[in-house]
Each structure stands twice: as C-alpha cells, then as structure tokens.
Motif scaffolding. Structure first.
Motif, PDB file in Angstrom:
ATOM      1  N   PRO A 238      63.950   8.043  76.733  1.00 31.43           N
ATOM      2  CA  PRO A 238      63.049   8.836  77.069  1.00 31.43           C
ATOM      3  C   PRO A 238      62.252   9.922  75.782  1.00 31.43           C
ATOM      4  CG  PRO A 238      64.614   7.965  78.750  1.00 31.43           C
ATOM      5  CD  PRO A 238      64.820   7.539  77.190  1.00 31.43           C
ATOM      6  N   SER A 239      62.867  10.168  74.780  1.00 33.99           N
ATOM      7  CA  SER A 239      63.036  10.755  74.197  1.00 33.99           C
ATOM      8  C   SER A 239      61.437  10.452  73.418  1.00 33.99           C
ATOM      9  CB  SER A 239      63.957  10.783  72.687  1.00 33.99           C
ATOM     10  OG  SER A 239      63.487  11.196  71.738  1.00 33.99           O
ATOM     11  N   PHE A 240      60.985   9.190  73.118  1.00 32.19           N
ATOM     12  CA  PHE A 240      59.945   8.819  72.929  1.00 32.19           C
ATOM     13  C   PHE A 240      58.987   8.719  73.383  1.00 32.19           C
ATOM     14  CE2 PHE A 240      56.566   5.656  72.632  1.00 32.19           C
ATOM     15  CZ  PHE A 240      56.567   5.160  71.247  1.00 32.19           C
ATOM     16  N   ALA A 241      58.944   8.636  75.059  1.00 31.87           N
ATOM     17  CA  ALA A 241      57.989   9.318  76.028  1.00 31.87           C
ATOM     18  C   ALA A 241      58.489  10.719  76.090  1.00 31.87           C
ATOM     19  CB  ALA A 241      58.547   8.509  77.191  1.00 31.87           C
ATOM     20  N   ALA A 242      58.886  11.769  75.863  1.00 30.32           N
ATOM     21  CA  ALA A 242      58.862  12.576  75.401  1.00 30.32           C
ATOM     22  C   ALA A 242      57.678  13.425  74.531  1.00 30.32           C
ATOM     23  CB  ALA A 242      60.530  13.639  75.405  1.00 30.32           C
ATOM     24  N   GLU A 243      57.941  13.063  73.231  1.00 32.71           N
ATOM     25  CA  GLU A 243      57.713  13.410  72.238  1.00 32.71           C
ATOM     26  C   GLU A 243      55.751  13.108  72.466  1.00 32.71           C
ATOM     27  OE1 GLU A 243      57.470  12.598  67.468  1.00 32.71           O
ATOM     28  OE2 GLU A 243      58.312  12.009  68.782  1.00 32.71           O
ATOM     29  N   VAL A 244      55.326  11.948  72.761  1.00 32.32           N
ATOM     30  CA  VAL A 244      53.963  11.045  73.600  1.00 32.32           C
ATOM     31  C   VAL A 244      53.548  11.875  74.339  1.00 32.32           C
ATOM     32  CG1 VAL A 244      52.801  10.043  74.583  1.00 32.32           C
ATOM     33  CG2 VAL A 244      54.393   9.025  73.734  1.00 32.32           C
ATOM     34  N   GLN A 245      54.764  12.782  75.538  1.00 41.50           N
ATOM     35  CA  GLN A 245      54.031  13.664  76.653  1.00 41.50           C
ATOM     36  C   GLN A 245      54.018  15.404  75.608  1.00 41.50           C
ATOM     37  OE1 GLN A 245      56.823  14.852  79.213  1.00 41.50           O
ATOM     38  NE2 GLN A 245      55.457  15.467  80.635  1.00 41.50           N
ATOM     39  N   TYR A 246      54.760  15.044  74.962  1.00 38.09           N
ATOM     40  CA  TYR A 246      54.412  17.165  73.499  1.00 38.09           C
ATOM     41  C   TYR A 246      53.221  16.675  73.593  1.00 38.09           C
ATOM     42  CZ  TYR A 246      56.529  20.623  71.226  1.00 38.09           C
ATOM     43  OH  TYR A 246      56.423  21.724  70.792  1.00 38.09           O
ATOM     44  N   HIS A 247      52.555  15.753  72.412  1.00 44.10           N
ATOM     45  CA  HIS A 247      51.668  15.835  71.695  1.00 44.10           C
ATOM     46  C   HIS A 247      49.946  15.833  73.084  1.00 44.10           C
ATOM     47  CE1 HIS A 247      53.835  14.260  68.770  1.00 44.10           C
ATOM     48  NE2 HIS A 247      53.129  14.447  68.324  1.00 44.10           N
ATOM     49  N   ALA A 248      50.306  15.142  74.228  1.00 43.01           N
ATOM     50  CA  ALA A 248      48.869  15.823  75.519  1.00 43.01           C
ATOM     51  C   ALA A 248      49.558  16.655  75.933  1.00 43.01           C
ATOM     52  CB  ALA A 248      49.437  14.766  76.531  1.00 43.01           C
ATOM     53  N   CYS A 249      50.587  17.548  76.202  1.00 41.85           N
ATOM     54  CA  CYS A 249      50.079  18.992  76.441  1.00 41.85           C
ATOM     55  C   CYS A 249      50.148  19.905  75.660  1.00 41.85           C
ATOM     56  CB  CYS A 249      51.402  19.290  76.847  1.00 41.85           C
ATOM     57  SG  CYS A 249      52.889  18.213  77.988  1.00 41.85           S
ATOM     58  N   PHE A 250      49.666  19.643  74.187  1.00 43.31           N
ATOM     59  CA  PHE A 250      49.402  20.838  73.397  1.00 43.31           C
ATOM     60  C   PHE A 250      47.477  20.523  73.136  1.00 43.31           C
ATOM     61  CE2 PHE A 250      53.642  21.743  71.807  1.00 43.31           C
ATOM     62  CZ  PHE A 250      53.520  23.249  71.961  1.00 43.31           C
ATOM     63  N   LEU A 251      47.223  19.541  73.817  1.00 37.53           N
ATOM     64  CA  LEU A 251      45.233  19.307  73.886  1.00 37.53           C
ATOM     65  C   LEU A 251      45.091  20.546  74.122  1.00 37.53           C
ATOM     66  CD1 LEU A 251      45.799  15.384  73.884  1.00 37.53           C
ATOM     67  CD2 LEU A 251      45.734  16.798  71.708  1.00 37.53           C
ATOM     68  N   THR A 252      44.661  22.148  74.164  1.00 39.04           N
ATOM     69  CA  THR A 252      44.076  22.387  74.838  1.00 39.04           C
ATOM     70  C   THR A 252      43.422  23.834  74.064  1.00 39.04           C
ATOM     71  OG1 THR A 252      46.010  24.203  74.403  1.00 39.04           O
ATOM     72  CG2 THR A 252      46.345  22.950  76.238  1.00 39.04           C
ATOM     73  N   ALA A 253      42.544  24.159  74.690  1.00 39.85           N
ATOM     74  CA  ALA A 253      42.060  25.307  73.722  1.00 39.85           C
ATOM     75  C   ALA A 253      42.481  25.799  72.210  1.00 39.85           C
ATOM     76  CB  ALA A 253      40.744  25.732  74.735  1.00 39.85           C
ATOM     77  N   PRO A 254      43.959  27.163  73.252  1.00 36.97           N
ATOM     78  CA  PRO A 254      43.822  27.817  72.209  1.00 36.97           C
ATOM     79  C   PRO A 254      44.468  27.035  71.026  1.00 36.97           C
ATOM     80  CG  PRO A 254      44.579  28.437  74.772  1.00 36.97           C
ATOM     81  CD  PRO A 254      43.940  26.712  74.976  1.00 36.97           C
ATOM     82  N   ALA A 255      45.123  25.337  71.424  1.00 32.54           N
ATOM     83  CA  ALA A 255      45.436  25.070  70.050  1.00 32.54           C
ATOM     84  C   ALA A 255      44.539  24.519  69.683  1.00 32.54           C
ATOM     85  CB  ALA A 255      46.474  23.975  70.432  1.00 32.54           C
ATOM     86  N   ARG A 256      43.543  24.477  69.174  1.00 30.08           N
ATOM     87  CA  ARG A 256      42.402  24.383  67.901  1.00 30.08           C
ATOM     88  C   ARG A 256      42.681  25.460  67.425  1.00 30.08           C
ATOM     89  NH1 ARG A 256      38.428  20.581  69.766  1.00 30.08           N
ATOM     90  NH2 ARG A 256      38.362  19.869  71.865  1.00 30.08           N
ATOM     91  N   ILE A 257      42.894  26.333  67.477  1.00 27.85           N
ATOM     92  CA  ILE A 257      42.757  27.720  66.902  1.00 27.85           C
ATOM     93  C   ILE A 257      43.587  27.439  65.142  1.00 27.85           C
ATOM     94  CG2 ILE A 257      43.216  30.053  66.538  1.00 27.85           C
ATOM     95  CD1 ILE A 257      43.141  30.493  68.868  1.00 27.85           C
ATOM     96  N   PRO A 258      43.166  27.203  63.669  1.00 24.61           N
ATOM     97  CA  PRO A 258      43.807  27.068  62.696  1.00 24.61           C
ATOM     98  C   PRO A 258      44.737  27.841  62.812  1.00 24.61           C
ATOM     99  CG  PRO A 258      41.152  27.104  62.378  1.00 24.61           C
ATOM    100  CD  PRO A 258      41.288  27.863  63.720  1.00 24.61           C
ATOM    101  N   VAL A 259      45.605  26.895  62.237  1.00 30.77           N
ATOM    102  CA  VAL A 259      47.260  28.161  61.471  1.00 30.77           C
ATOM    103  C   VAL A 259      47.088  27.935  60.117  1.00 30.77           C
ATOM    104  CG1 VAL A 259      49.923  27.336  61.910  1.00 30.77           C
ATOM    105  CG2 VAL A 259      48.407  26.646  63.440  1.00 30.77           C
TER     106      VAL A 259
END
Length: 309
Positions: A238-259
């Motif tokens: 479940p931790s492995f699956a949560a890590e994959v899910q976590y990445h997918a959830c950050f594929l948004t337009a605001p996340a494209r702003i450079p840090v």
C-alpha cells in the motif's frame, strides 16, 4: 485470457502479459528482449554513436491502460547493475521502479521492428528517451486518472512483478541487497523495518547484506517485503501504491510553476514516479512512507488483501 482481450499492440507483437481486472496490462518481456528477438542489438544515440540495446532497454517494459481507447507507456523494473563499475556504457545502475505517466507511441517501436534501419532505430531511441527522461513533457490524462484513483490495482501488479523479477535473480538461495542500502545507517527507517520484518517472520529473512529466498517461484510475505523495502524504499505494498498515486495527483497546472532554487517544478518530479533507494535517500515528511498517513490507510482499506503486506 483470450488474445482478443490483450491490448492491440501487445497482441500484434505477441507479448506475454499480466493484467488486473480494471483495465491495466503490462508485458513480461523487456524492450531489449523484444528488440533482440528481431536481432536488433544496437541503436544510434543522439550523437550517432552505437549503443547496446541490452544495456539501455533491458529494464523497460510496456504497460497499457484502457479508457476510451488504449494508452501505452513504460515502466522500469531495474535490478542492481554494475555497468559503470565494469566499464560498460549503460543507462544507470541504481535499482528501483519508475512508472512514467507520459504516453508512449508504440507504432514507432513496431516500425523499428519491421524495418530496423538506422533512422528507425534512432527514432525509437528518441521516443523512449522522451518518455523516460526528457524534460518538458506532458502527462497523458488517462494515465493520471487511472493512477490517482485509490481503487486502481495497477501499482500493486507492478510491485508484484518487480519483487518477482528480483527474486528470480537469486543464486544459492539469496539475492544481495542494493549497494545503496548497505550504506544506510543502522538506526534509520529501512534497517529498522528489516529487523522488524525478521522478527515477524521468526527468522532472518535479510541480514542487511543478503535477502534469503526459499523458493523464488513462491515468495512468502516477508521475503516480498524485504525485497520491496531494500529495493524501492517502500515498506509495504500500500505504501508503494500510495507513492505512485501521490505522484499522479500532483500532475496539475499549478504544479508546473518552477520552484525557486530547485531549477524545476513539482510537475517535473511527479511526471515519473520513482520508487528507489540511493545513498541520498530523502527521509522527509513524505506521506507515502508513513504507514499511518491517510494516503497509505486509504490504500489498505481499498485493497484489504494487501493490508499488512
């Protein structure tokens, strides 16, 4: 499972595959093996230099998700390699899993297989590089939608295939832990988990140097967890699956702003989910490494067969 149910490109190429019940498929034959079967052993890199397919594409496997149609991409299942140490030019030695959320164009691969000209081999290499490493790419919405759902089973199948692959490399009943794991501090998260896993198993499954495998074709839960933890830094499925899910959830337009000061955006990091352990493993407050986080707990609730695994 009838051939008619296979993703069309898998069926066309005659690829052995495994699948979940929710539209996720992945092949059990690496890109390198697909090419070598057609006697395609080398390809030109972007400078026209010949490179060996077996040293660059041996860890990459096609996967497919069915939505309205089929969307294909690539997943990396890499064991510990020593190409650099042994003087070979390859694609990296650090073991782990990478799930790409960028769509792969399989027709470029099939064209290369049918007509392995230098031009077609170069095009294939460019397409693989675009999916697995090139900056500035965009995710495919269907891949994001699939992996951000807690109900999706694809990440679990990927984890199962990875531990199966690592276990298949066992010699004389054991497989070595990755080089980077050997450098972990004894009191840090992963070595502590390995000791806890040994205690639950009632025997030494891993002595921090080797993982002991009784039957590579029938792994017990403790063997699976020892492999998963030392090779991906995730101490449960479940931790492995949560890590994959976590990445997918950050594929948004605001996340494209450079840090600031990083030189890249959160989106750049999220577009390929890397589950790996290296000598600079970040042990920050990432929720997927906390087994009590809502991310991991939701996975356990949705996939009870993996609770405790």
């Amino acid at each position: 499972m009838s051939d008619e149910n296979l993703p069309p490109r898998f069926r066309e190429l005659g690829l052995p595959a495994v699948h979940t019940g929710d539209g996720f498929w992945m092949t059990r034959k690496s890109i390198a093996d697909i090419l070598l079967e057609k006697n395609i052993r080398t390809f030109p890199n972007d400078r026209g230099e010949a490179r060996e397919c077996g040293l660059f594409f041996d860890d990459w496997y096609l996967y497919a998700v069915e939505e309205v149609g089929w969307v294909y991409s690539l997943v990396k299942l890499r064991e510990q390699e020593h190409d650099k140490e042994e003087g070979r030019i390859g694609d990296g030695d650090t073991p782990g899993v990478t799930v790409c959320f960028i769509a792969f164009q399989p027709e470029i691969l099939t064209r290369c297989l049918a007509e392995p000209t230098m031009e077609n081999r170069a095009a294939m290499n460019r397409e693989i590089n675009r999916v697995v490493s090139l900056r500035g790419q965009s995710h495919h919405p269907a891949l994001k939608r699939y992996f951000e759902k807690t109900e999706s089973a694809g990440a679990y199948l990927i984890a199962e295939e990875y531990v199966r692959k690592i276990a298949s490399l066992a010699e004389n009943g054991s497989v070595p832990v990755p080089d980077a794991y050997k450098m972990a501090k004894k009191e840090s998260r992963l070595p502590r988990f390995i000791e806890e896993n040994n205690a639950r198993a009632g025997c030494t499954v891993c002595d921090h140097q080797s993982i002991f495998i009784r039957d590579a074709g029938h792994l017990n839960p403790f063997e699976k967890l020892a492999i998963l933890a030392t090779y991906t830094a995730d101490v449960s499925f479940p931790s492995f699956a949560a890590e994959v899910q976590y990445h997918a959830c950050f594929l948004t337009a605001p996340a494209r702003i450079p840090v600031p000061f990083l030189g890249h955006s959160v989106y750049d990091s999220a577009i390929r989910a890397d589950m790996t352990i290296d000598d600079c493993e970040l042990e920050g407050p990432v929720p997927f490494h906390n087994l009590n986080s809502r991310w991991v707990r939701r996975q356990e609730q949705c996939h009870p067969e993996y609770a405790g695994l």
